[in-house]
Enzyme design. Structure first.
Site, short mmCIF file in Angstrom:
data_model
loop_
_atom_site.label_atom_id
_atom_site.label_comp_id
_atom_site.label_asym_id
_atom_site.label_seq_id
_atom_site.Cartn_x
_atom_site.Cartn_y
_atom_site.Cartn_z
N HIS A 158 0.83 -1.22 0.00
CA HIS A 158 0.00 0.00 0.00
C HIS A 158 0.86 1.27 0.00
O HIS A 158 0.40 2.32 0.46
CB HIS A 158 -0.94 0.04 1.21
CG HIS A 158 -1.67 -1.24 1.45
ND1 HIS A 158 -2.90 -1.52 0.90
CD2 HIS A 158 -1.31 -2.36 2.15
CE1 HIS A 158 -3.29 -2.74 1.27
NE2 HIS A 158 -2.33 -3.27 2.02
N SER A 279 14.89 21.26 -16.80
CA SER A 279 13.70 22.04 -17.11
C SER A 279 14.14 23.37 -17.71
O SER A 279 15.17 23.92 -17.31
CB SER A 279 12.91 22.28 -15.82
OG SER A 279 12.10 23.44 -15.96
N LYS A 285 15.88 21.45 -11.56
CA LYS A 285 15.24 20.19 -11.91
C LYS A 285 16.15 19.21 -12.63
O LYS A 285 16.94 19.57 -13.48
CB LYS A 285 14.04 20.47 -12.83
CG LYS A 285 12.94 21.23 -12.14
CD LYS A 285 12.01 20.33 -11.39
CE LYS A 285 10.95 19.83 -12.36
NZ LYS A 285 9.96 19.04 -11.63
N GLU A 292 9.87 7.92 -17.33
CA GLU A 292 8.52 8.48 -17.57
C GLU A 292 8.03 8.14 -18.97
O GLU A 292 6.86 7.79 -19.18
CB GLU A 292 8.55 10.00 -17.40
CG GLU A 292 8.61 10.44 -15.96
CD GLU A 292 8.82 11.94 -15.81
OE1 GLU A 292 8.26 12.51 -14.89
OE2 GLU A 292 9.56 12.54 -16.62
#
Ligand code: ARG
Length: 463
Positions: A158, A279, A285, A292
Site C-alpha cells: 500500500h 527544465s 530540476k 517516464e
C-alpha cells in the site's frame, strides 16, 4: 504516371487517385521487403522442384530478386504507391528486370498467403531480437542485485512501510517478471512459426505444390493445416502484442518505482545524468524522462493490442482488406518495446543507491514490527496475541515519536514479560532481513543463491 496495376485486367476505369493512396500500404509494409524476397525465393525453388517452373526460370527469378534486394538496400529502388504494396512493387520490378519469367513467380500463390508469410517471417526474427534484449536487461539486473545485495530499504505494501528488504532482492523481483516475459515470447513464437504459403487466396491451389518443402526452406516448423485459417487469422500478432503489452506493463511498473525513488522526498536512488533532462524554467530540476517515457509508451502498446483485437473480431473468413491494418500497430509495438528494453538495460547499471537514505527510511514506519511479533511467537505467544502486543508497543512509539528498538527493555517488557535483551538483535534491519532465510526470502544468503540459479537459467537460455 500510374504504373500498370498487376490486377488491371477486369477493370475499365482507372483507380481514383485518392483511393489509390488511401488503399496503398507500401509506405509502411516496405519494411517487409527482405522477408518478401526470402519467401519468393523459397516459393520459386519449390515450384521448380515440383516441375512447375523450369530450372532456368527459377535461376533468373532468384538472381532478379537478389538484385532487387541490393537496389533496395542501397537506396536505388523507387517505391510506387500505384503498385500498392511491397509485394506488387517487388514483383513488378522483377518482371521489369528479368522479363516473362518474373510473371511466373506468382503461380500457385496469392498476396493473401504471401503477406501472412512475410509477417510471420519478420515477427519471428523480431521475437529473437526482443528475447535477446530482455536477456540483456536481465543480466544488468543480476549485476546490480549482486552489487546491492546488502543494501536495505523499506519494503512497501500500500506504499506504506511494511518490512525491510534488500535492494538486491527487489532487483531480483524485476528479474523474475522479465523472465516470464521472455518465456511468453518463446511460447508465442511456436504459433508464429507456422507457414501460410500454399493457402493461396483462400482455398489452396490447383498446382502440385510441396508445402512441406517450402516450409523447410524457410525454417518454419511446418505448413498451416487449413488454408482458410492460414490467410485469415492474425491471432499470432494479437498474441505477440499481448505478450509485448505485458513486458511494457512490467517496464512501466519498474519505471514508476525509479521515478518515486529518485524524487527528493524519497531520494533512494540517483539516476545517471545521461538518462535525465532539465527544465527550461526551473534550474534545480533533473527529471527522470526516460522512465517516464517508458511508462507513457506502455499506454500506446496496450492501445495496439486493443486495435488488433478489434480489427479481427468482425471479419468473416477468409482474407479481408481490414488485415492490412495489422502492420502499423505491430511494427510500432516492436519498435517501442525494443527501444524501451534497450534504454532500460543501459540505465540500470548507472543507478546509484543512496544507501543512507534507504536505511533511514527503513528505520521509520516500524518496519521491524513483524519481527517483534515473530520473536514473541518463538517464545510461545500465539501469533494473534503477539500481533496485539506489538500493536500496543507501536502505539507507544507513535506517541513518543520513536522507533521500536529505541524503547528501553523495561518499556518493552511492560508489554510482555517474554521479551529479553536479545530482542535488540532481532529488531535491527540486518537481523530482520537475515531472518527471512528460505527460498524466495530477502536474506542476503538466499538472494545470493537466487542470483546464482538465475545466472544458470540465463546461460541455459543462451545468455
Ligand atoms: N497489402 C495487403 C495487406 O497488407 C496484402 C494482401 C492484399 N490482398 C488482397 N487480396 N488485396 O494485407
Amino acid at each position: 504516371m500510374s504504373e500498370t496495376k498487376l490486377w488491371a485486367g477486369r477493370f475499365n476505369e482507372p483507380t481514383d487517385v485518392f483511393v489509390e493512396a488511401f488503399t496503398a500500404s507500401v509506405e509502411f509494409d516496405q519494411r517487409l521487403y527482405r522477408y518478401d524476397i526470402q519467401g519468393s525465393i523459397a516459393h520459386a525453388t519449390m515450384l521448380a522442384r515440383s516441375g512447375i517452373l523450369s530450372g532456368d526460370e527459377r535461376d533468373s527469378i532468384i538472381a532478379g530478386l537478389k538484385s532487387i534486394q541490393k537496389r533496395i538496400e542501397t537506396g536505388q529502388f523507387d517505391w510506387s504507391i500505384a503498385l500498392e504494396d511491397v509485394h506488387m512493387n517487388i514483383e513488378s520490378a522483377l518482371t521489369a528486370e528479368i522479363g516473362d519469367a518474373g510473371k511466373r513467380l506468382h503461380t500457385g500463390r496469392s498476396r493473401n498467403d504471401q503477406v501472412a508469410t512475410d509477417i510471420r517471417l519478420w515477427l519471428r526474427d523480431e521475437i529473437g531480437l526482443l528475447q535477446a534484449a530482455i536477456l540483456k536487461l536481465q543480466q544488468a539486473l543480476l549485476d546490480i542485485a549482486e552489487r546491492e545485495i546488502d543494501c536495505i530499504l523499506p519494503g512497501f505494501t500500500h506504499l506504506q512501510t511494511a518490512q525491510p528488504v534488500t535492494f538486491g532482492h527487489h532487483m531480483m523481483a524485476w528479474f523474475e517478471m522479465l523472465d516470464r516475459d521472455r518465456q511468453r515470447l518463446a511460447d508465442c513464437n511456436k504459433r508464429v512459426n507456422v507457414m501460410p504459403l500454399g493457402a493461396a487466396a483462400l482455398a489452396g491451389t490447383t498446382y502440385p505444390i510441396d508445402r512441406h518443402y517450402t516450409a523447410e526452406l524457410l525454417g518454419f516448423d511446418g505448413p498451416a493445416e487449413n488454408s482458410l485459417d492460414a490467410v485469415a487469422d492474425r491471432d499470432f500478432a494479437i498474441e505477440f502484442t499481448s505478450a509485448a503489452a505485458l513486458v511494457m506493463m512490467h517496464l512501466s511498473r519498474m519505471s514508476e518505482e525509479l521515478i518515486i525513488w529518485s524524487s527528493a522526498q524519497f531520494a533512494f536512488v540517483e539516476l545517471s545524468d545521461s538518462f535525465c533532462t532539465g527544465s527550461s524554467i526551473m534550474p534545480q530540476k533533473k527529471n527522470p524522462d526516460v522512465p517516464e517515457l517508458i511508462r507513457g509508451k506502455s499506454g500506446r502498446v496496450f492501445g495496439h493490442l486493443m486495435a488488433l483485437l478489434t480489427l479481427m473480431k468482425g471479419q468473416p473468413l477468409a482474407y479481408n482488406k481490414d488485415n492490412q491494418e495489422d502492420k502499423e500497430p505491430l511494427f510500432d509495438t516492436v519498435d517501442n518495446l525494443k527501444g524501451s528494453l534497450k534504454v532500460f538495460a543501459d540505465m540500470v547499471p548507472a543507478i546509484s543507491c543512496r544507501r543512507d537514505n534507504m536505511r533511514a527510511a527503513a528505520t521509520r514506519g516500524f518496519a521491524t514490527a513483524t519481527d517483534l511479533a515473530d520473536y514473541l511467537v518463538r517464545k510461545g505467544t500465539p501469533f494473534r496475541d503477539a500481533h496485539e502486543v506489538v500493536g500496543r508497543a507501536v502505539a507507544l512509539c507513535v506517541k513518543e515519536d520513536c522507533d521500536l528498538p529505541e524503547l528501553s527493555l523495561e518499556q518493552l517488557r511492560a508489554f510482555s514479560p517474554d521479551i529479553d535483551a536479545d530482542i535488540f538483535e532481532v529488531l535491527t534491519l540486518e537481523g530482520s532481513v537475515a531472518a527471512r532465510d528460505h527460498v524466495g526470502g530477502t536474506a542476503p544468503a538466499q538472494v545470493r543463491s537466487a542470483i546464482e540459479r538465475a545466472r544458470q537459467r540465463l546461460a541455459d537460455a543462451g545468455g
